[in-house]
Scaffold this motif. Structure first.
Motif, PDB file in Angstrom:
ATOM      1  N   VAL A   1       5.287   4.323   7.504  1.00 32.90           N
ATOM      2  CA  VAL A   1       5.355   4.333   6.011  1.00 32.90           C
ATOM      3  C   VAL A   1       4.491   5.290   5.240  1.00 32.90           C
ATOM      4  N   VAL A   2       3.415   5.671   5.891  1.00 30.86           N
ATOM      5  CA  VAL A   2       2.494   6.770   5.088  1.00 30.86           C
ATOM      6  C   VAL A   2       3.212   8.175   5.184  1.00 30.86           C
TER       7      VAL A   2
ATOM      8  N   PHE B   1      -1.580   1.520  17.630  1.00 31.44           N
ATOM      9  CA  PHE B   1      -0.136   1.915  17.303  1.00 31.44           C
ATOM     10  C   PHE B   1       0.888   2.224  18.472  1.00 31.44           C
TER      11      PHE B   1
ATOM     12  N   GLN C   1      -6.714  -0.474   6.414  1.00 32.46           N
ATOM     13  CA  GLN C   1      -7.072  -1.452   7.478  1.00 32.46           C
ATOM     14  C   GLN C   1      -8.572  -1.523   7.156  1.00 32.46           C
TER      15      GLN C   1
ATOM     16  N   GLY D   1       1.627  -6.496  -0.792  1.00 35.93           N
ATOM     17  CA  GLY D   1       0.694  -6.045  -2.099  1.00 35.93           C
ATOM     18  C   GLY D   1      -0.003  -4.755  -1.528  1.00 35.93           C
TER      19      GLY D   1
ATOM     20  N   ALA E   1       1.007  -0.956  -0.025  1.00 30.00           N
ATOM     21  CA  ALA E   1      -0.040   0.020  -0.104  1.00 30.00           C
ATOM     22  C   ALA E   1       0.722   1.080   0.115  1.00 30.00           C
TER      23      ALA E   1
END
Ligand SMILES: Cc1ncc(COP(=O)(O)O)c(C=O)c1O
Length: 404
Positions: free
Chosen positions: A105-106, A373, A178, A211, A77
């Protein structure tokens, strides 16, 4: 905390109450025998990896399932987000509003494109971006806003933020990593965004170990997403093989007998796939951000698409059980945004910070509570004065499994 399952009765009591006897797997929970058989078949027939048709079919099926015109696959993603930023033609220095409680990672994907992530706080009902905070954090340099739907819940302010962003001429990206399959006012989440991103990572709603998918309703953006995909490298055969072995490993871990699990661990020891590398935690870009989806895994995605609705229904049923338990324990139950149907990837709970630090209580329930998180940019701590709710969630939000 009152003990809902007397520990002395142990596994038998949990079984009778429909609670898990063995802690449910956090990763690979949706992988079943069919996916394991497919992975083995692919490992036995490398010639099949050259066939582009399963990827094309997976993209067609994903587009239709997610209510979009087109779906384009990537290695993750975070790579789909990279492609989305390129497709939206954002320029270096442009600001992108992101929730101040997300995966590292965003903001990384945004920074790696030369853009500037600016955090807006979240609300603590559904853990989505808070409209008022988004308004405050918007500047003349803001060009896009990225909403997310965490834990499979649909974000409370999603529509209001989208309307506000459209009025200001900002692009809207929806991070559905999510929440793939959740419905929002009768449409799949992400269907109203300029570009939505979905994840097929091993802990997600449906998985092929890695993926990502970018979906859009715009023909122009669809073309640009395809161009971004074409500019990326094809994963090596070695990577594809390792990922197929991980399908076998995680399926055995999630569902295998103790013997099958031991045997899978032995055969695939050392090959376990790690989704986020230490480099990413310190803001260094790994080569995987420029990779396409491994074609060898497409048949696994097709099998997951066949089963995802039934699995999501099971998650919702389990969530109702956790509702009963949470009410009995005086924990606030997750809020379901009116007009939405969540998928409950996990069941989020705000607990006392001491309960998040010491998760031993999960053993009484037969579960390993998740800690998504553990930092504002998970797993990295990034406290910000403008995001106090994000700090609260870092300290107090745990999540319970919904598949077993
Ligand atoms: C909210 C959110 N967005 C994006 C991602 C990135 O997904 P991927 O691992 O497929 O890159 C994650 C992954 O954990 C996530 O939790």
């Amino acid at each position: 905390m009152r003990d809902p399952v007397r520990p002395a009765l142990g596994a038998a009591s949990r079984l009778l109450r429909g609670l898990p006897v063995r802690p449910p797997a956090f990763a690979g929970a949706t992988l079943g025998r069919t996916e394991a058989r497919i992975a083995q078949r692919q490992l036995d027939d490398r010639g099949a990896w050259e066939d582009p048709r399963p990827v094309e079919e997976a993209e067609r099926r994903f587009a239709s399932w997610s209510g979009s015109r087109s779906a384009t696959t990537f290695f993750a993603a975070r790579v789909a987000l990279t492609a989305a930023l390129r497709a939206l033609r954002l320029r270096p220095g442009d600001e992108v509003l992101v929730p101040g409680y997300t995966c590292v990672v965003v903001p990384n994907a945004i920074r790696f494109e030369g853009l500037v992530p600016i955090c807006a706080d979240i609300e603590l009902e559904t853990f989505g971006m808070d409209l008022e905070s988004a308004r405050r954090q918007c500047t003349p340099r803001t060009r896009a806003v990225l909403l997310h739907h965490l834990y499979g819940l649909v974000a409370r302010d999603g529509h209001a933020i989208t309307e506000w962003a459209r009025a200001k001429g900002l692009a809207v990206i929806e991070d559905c990593a999510q929440a793939s399959g959740a419905l929002d006012r009768g449409r799949p989440v992400g269907a109203g965004a300029d570009v939505a991103i979905h994840s097929l990572e091993k802990t997600k709603v449906l998985t092929s170990i890695v993926g990502g998918v970018a979906t859009t309703g715009s023909p122009e953006l669809a073309d640009r997403l395809r161009q971004a995909q074409a500019g990326m490298e094809v994963p090596s055969a070695e990577t594809a093989e390792r990922l197929l072995r991980n399908v076998l490993l995680y399926e055995a871990r999630a569902h295998g007998t103790p013997m099958a699990r031991r045997s899978a661990e032995r055969r695939h020891a050392g090959e376990r796939w790690v989704s986020t590398l230490p480099d990413e935690e310190v803001g260094r870009k790994p080569p995987s951000y420029e990779r396409r989806f491994p074609a060898a895994l497409a048949p696994v995605v097709l099998a997951q698409l066949d089963r995802v609705e039934a699995l999501n229904e099971r998650r919702r049923r389990r969530a109702r059980r956790w509702d009963d338990w949470a009410r009995a324990e005086d924990h606030p139950v997750p809020v379901i945004t009116p007009g939405s149907v969540p998928v409950f990837l996990r069941y989020p709970l705000l607990v006392d910070p001491a309960m998040k630090r010491d998760l031993g209580w999960g053993a009484l329930l037969g579960v390993s509570p998740g800690v998504w998180f553990t930092g504002e940019f998970h797993p990295v701590a990034h406290p910000m004065t403008e995001c106090p709710n994000a700090r609260t969630a870092v300290e107090r939000c745990v999540n319970l499994p919904t598949l077993w």
